[in-house]
Design a protein around this motif. Structure first.
Motif, PDB file in Angstrom:
ATOM      1  N   THR A 160       0.859  -1.178   0.000  1.00 38.14           N
ATOM      2  CA  THR A 160       0.000   0.000   0.000  1.00 38.14           C
ATOM      3  C   THR A 160       0.897   1.230   0.000  1.00 38.14           C
ATOM      4  O   THR A 160       1.914   1.269   0.709  1.00 38.14           O
ATOM      5  N   PRO A 161       0.554   2.240  -0.786  1.00 32.37           N
ATOM      6  CA  PRO A 161       1.415   3.425  -0.843  1.00 32.37           C
ATOM      7  C   PRO A 161       1.354   4.214   0.463  1.00 32.37           C
ATOM      8  O   PRO A 161       0.331   4.255   1.150  1.00 32.37           O
ATOM      9  N   LEU A 164       1.508   7.775   2.716  1.00 33.12           N
ATOM     10  CA  LEU A 164       0.816   9.044   2.537  1.00 33.12           C
ATOM     11  C   LEU A 164       1.640  10.000   1.683  1.00 33.12           C
ATOM     12  O   LEU A 164       1.093  10.761   0.876  1.00 33.12           O
ATOM     13  N   GLN A 221       3.706   9.137  -0.736  1.00 32.70           N
ATOM     14  CA  GLN A 221       3.609   8.682  -2.125  1.00 32.70           C
ATOM     15  C   GLN A 221       2.270   9.102  -2.728  1.00 32.70           C
ATOM     16  O   GLN A 221       2.205   9.549  -3.873  1.00 32.70           O
ATOM     17  N   GLU A 222       1.200   8.979  -1.949  1.00 34.69           N
ATOM     18  CA  GLU A 222      -0.115   9.408  -2.443  1.00 34.69           C
ATOM     19  C   GLU A 222      -0.154  10.905  -2.673  1.00 34.69           C
ATOM     20  O   GLU A 222      -0.755  11.379  -3.633  1.00 34.69           O
ATOM     21  N   LEU A 248       1.623  11.616  -5.937  1.00 38.64           N
ATOM     22  CA  LEU A 248       0.767  11.260  -7.078  1.00 38.64           C
ATOM     23  C   LEU A 248      -0.346  12.276  -7.270  1.00 38.64           C
ATOM     24  O   LEU A 248      -0.695  12.634  -8.400  1.00 38.64           O
ATOM     25  N   ASP A 249      -0.917  12.753  -6.163  1.00 39.62           N
ATOM     26  CA  ASP A 249      -1.987  13.743  -6.270  1.00 39.62           C
ATOM     27  C   ASP A 249      -1.470  15.055  -6.845  1.00 39.62           C
ATOM     28  O   ASP A 249      -2.136  15.689  -7.658  1.00 39.62           O
ATOM     29  N   HIS A 271      -4.808  18.521  -0.467  1.00 39.47           N
ATOM     30  CA  HIS A 271      -4.703  17.126  -0.920  1.00 39.47           C
ATOM     31  C   HIS A 271      -6.086  16.556  -1.161  1.00 39.47           C
ATOM     32  O   HIS A 271      -7.069  17.018  -0.634  1.00 39.47           O
ATOM     33  N   LEU A 280      -6.457  12.904  -1.045  1.00 34.15           N
ATOM     34  CA  LEU A 280      -5.929  11.554  -0.895  1.00 34.15           C
ATOM     35  C   LEU A 280      -7.021  10.551  -0.597  1.00 34.15           C
ATOM     36  O   LEU A 280      -8.028  10.876   0.033  1.00 34.15           O
TER      37      LEU A 280
END
Length: 154
Positions: free
Chosen positions: A89-90, A92, A94-95, A98-99, A150, A152
């Protein structure tokens, strides 16, 4: 007079199924414990400790030719399920990265609206409404004008 195009035929290298490097299975005869990468993804698994394919899933066309080995690009490679590991699971961070990357691809540089889809920034440089001069419908972009910190999933 137009020149006729000659189509070159690709050389077909036929290998006997008994001489194939890996065992081959048709779609209905795959033993328990083997799966393709897509099937592993549906089971929320990654290939993990699999060093490579252990068998080949024959394509539908080769099912009509049981004596020949499948050489088509549509064949699938089978991996062992017992060596597969759960997907990571990525984090926070990493998320968040990506966002931010998706926000850069979906935010217009002229009107600063963030759309629900990626914009053609390389070709147009802005969103369609700005390029063509019309008002976008409110259901295509995010209505908030405040800076987004964010969005997320976690």
């Amino acid at each position: 007079m137009p020149r006729r195009r000659t189509r070159r035929r690709r050389e077909v290298t036929r290998v006997s199924r008994s001489d194939a490097a890996l065992p081959e299975f048709d779609r209905a005869t795959v033993p328990e414990g083997l799966a393709t990468r897509r099937q592993l993804r549906e089971m929320q698994l990654s290939p993990g400790d699999n060093k490579g394919p252990v068998a080949i899933l024959r394509c539908r066309l080769c099912a009509t030719r049981p004596q020949w080995s499948c050489r088509h690009p549509t064949r699938g490679y089978l991996l062992r399920v017992d060596l597969a590991k759960p997907k990571r699971t990525p984090t926070l961070a990493q998320e968040l990265a990506l966002d931010r990357a998706m926000a850069a691809r979906s935010t217009c540089s002229r009107c600063s609206r963030r759309y629900y889809y990626c914009l053609p920034l390389r070709t147009q440089g802005c969103c369609d409404p700005c390029a063509r001069g019309y008002e976008p419908s409110p259901d295509t972009y995010l209505a908030s004008t405040a800076p987004v910190t964010h969005r997320l999933a976690a």
